[in-house]
Design an enzyme around this catalytic site. Structure first.
Site, short mmCIF file in Angstrom:
data_model
loop_
_atom_site.label_atom_id
_atom_site.label_comp_id
_atom_site.label_asym_id
_atom_site.label_seq_id
_atom_site.Cartn_x
_atom_site.Cartn_y
_atom_site.Cartn_z
N GLU A 34 44.42 23.75 33.30
CA GLU A 34 43.51 23.78 32.16
C GLU A 34 42.37 22.77 32.32
O GLU A 34 41.23 23.05 31.98
CB GLU A 34 44.27 23.50 30.85
N TYR A 79 31.51 17.21 36.61
CA TYR A 79 32.12 16.66 35.38
C TYR A 79 33.31 15.76 35.74
O TYR A 79 34.45 16.05 35.41
CB TYR A 79 32.58 17.77 34.44
N TYR A 117 41.64 22.63 22.12
CA TYR A 117 41.90 23.84 22.90
C TYR A 117 43.01 23.59 23.92
O TYR A 117 43.99 24.35 24.00
CB TYR A 117 40.62 24.33 23.63
N ASP A 135 38.64 29.15 22.81
CA ASP A 135 37.70 28.74 23.85
C ASP A 135 36.49 29.67 23.79
O ASP A 135 36.37 30.48 22.86
CB ASP A 135 38.38 28.77 25.24
N CYS A 199 37.91 48.90 25.75
CA CYS A 199 38.46 47.77 24.99
C CYS A 199 39.57 48.24 24.04
O CYS A 199 39.37 49.20 23.29
CB CYS A 199 37.34 47.11 24.19
FE1 SF4 Z 1 34.00 43.13 22.60
FE2 SF4 Z 1 33.18 45.66 22.71
FE3 SF4 Z 1 35.77 45.08 22.46
FE4 SF4 Z 1 34.10 44.65 20.45
S1 SF4 Z 1 34.63 46.62 21.35
S2 SF4 Z 1 35.69 43.27 21.17
S3 SF4 Z 1 32.26 44.01 21.53
S4 SF4 Z 1 34.46 44.62 24.19
#
Ligand code: SF4
Length: 343
Positions: A34, A79, A117, A135, A199
């Site tokens: 991390e 860093y 975090y 994060d 997604c």
């Molecule tokens: Fe991100 Fe698109 Fe999923 Fe929404 S739909 S969380 S903008 S990848």
């Protein structure tokens, strides 16, 4: 478990990257990874994680190590305060926790260099505690899904996003939930061109519905970048040069450097040593170097002379031993290119 969490966890189990620190629950190695990954891409951090975990397999090995050796191994990651804090915290674990990695969030966050975090990441990954991580990836995912326009780098924004992340976390599997939301940000909900079609939560995502994902997350404007002009004098005499360790609070603390004078603008002459003979001073290399809030112009001036080697607050070292000293990246690059320091 909430619907959101179950969707991202299922997706994660199918799509996660195989990263070495994900294959165990050793809090020391998780902490190490991390800290290395703060402000560093996974691809770049991997080799450093391998080097550190091999050289210092336990927190006791790290605590006993010499700081110069640690900074040397860290060279290239930037860093450097992260490396110094890592060393300090390892010693803290040995003295305050009897060499055992602390097991509660409240004790983990007491370690130097560990913020909210990192404490949440270690607590959940190593000990299964229901602490939500926030994060850059999490800010992006949450701000897009819920179209939150509070700036993520404002005090209110930090509170708001942390509260939302705490609400969403799966108390049964906080480790997988945390990994999943960060992985979604890294692989799918990327800063540019997110892969919304693939997604797992696009049906819940407000900014997908409105095609507004480019407007999130919102950030406050950055602080002004400061221009600085650093002039290094590379003293040369019979295969020797001069180095000094940087002290104080500024950049590159604990690293070594050549004698340096800072000017207020770009200059074609420098005056560092008393009686410095300007005719012997040659500009050997000039380069730009960017830090978070500073734009540096770094000049290396070669000075071949006996006299300057008498300067007492510098260490006189052999040119061929210079690689034993941790130096800022911009100096390391110069050393590699300069014929004085050929291997
Ligand atoms: Fe991100 Fe698109 Fe999923 Fe929404 S739909 S969380 S903008 S990848």
């Amino acid at each position: 478990m909430g619907d959101f969490s179950s969707l991202i966890q299922d997706w994660y189990m199918e799509n996660k990257r195989n990263l070495p620190w994900r294959n165990h629950q050793d809090p020391y190695l998780i902490w190490l990874s991390e800290i290395i990954l703060q402000q560093t891409q996974v691809v770049q951090g991997l080799s450093y994680y391998e080097k550190f975990s091999q050289k210092y397999p336990t927190v006791k090995h790290l605590a006993k190590a010499d700081q110069d050796e640690i900074l040397n191994l860290w060279q290239g990651l930037g860093y450097y305060s992260r490396a110094r804090n890592l060393h300090f915290a390892a010693k803290q674990i040995v003295t305050e926790f009897d060499g055992n990695f602390p097991t509660t969030y409240d004790n983990i966050i007491k370690l130097k260099g560990v913020g909210e975090y990192t404490a949440a990441a270690i607590s959940s990954f190593a000990f299964g505690l229901p602490k939500a991580v926030v994060d850059g990836n999490v800010y992006r995912v949450l701000s897009r899904i819920y179209q939150i326009d509070t700036p993520i780098n404002s005090t209110n924004g930090k509170k708001e996003f942390q509260a939302l992340a705490n609400e969403l976390i799966d108390h049964q599997n906080p480790d997988i939930h945390n990994q999943a939301i960060m992985e979604l940000g890294a692989l799918v909900c990327k800063p540019n061109n997110p892969n919304c079609e693939t997604c797992p939560v696009h049906q819940k995502c407000e900014s997908f519905a409105n095609k507004s994902f480019n407007s999130f997350p919102v950030k406050l404007k950055k602080v002004k970048v400061k221009n600085r002009f650093l002039n290094y004098i590379v003293v040369q005499n019979n295969g020797n040069t001069l180095l000094r360790k940087r002290e104080g609070k500024g950049i590159w603390q604990g690293l070594y450097e050549f004698p340096m004078i800072e000017s207020t603008e770009s200059v074609d002459k420098v005056d560092y040593f008393k009686n410095l003979n300007q005719d012997k001073l040659i500009l050997s290399h000039r380069t730009k170097h960017l830090l978070t809030h500073q734009k540096l112009e770094v000049s290396f001036w070669v000075y071949q002379d006996d006299y300057s080697l008498n300067i007492t607050d510098f260490k006189k070292i052999k040119n061929d031993s210079i690689r034993n000293y941790p130096v800022p990246q911009v100096i390391a690059r110069y050393i590699e290119e300069s014929h004085f320091f050929k291997r």
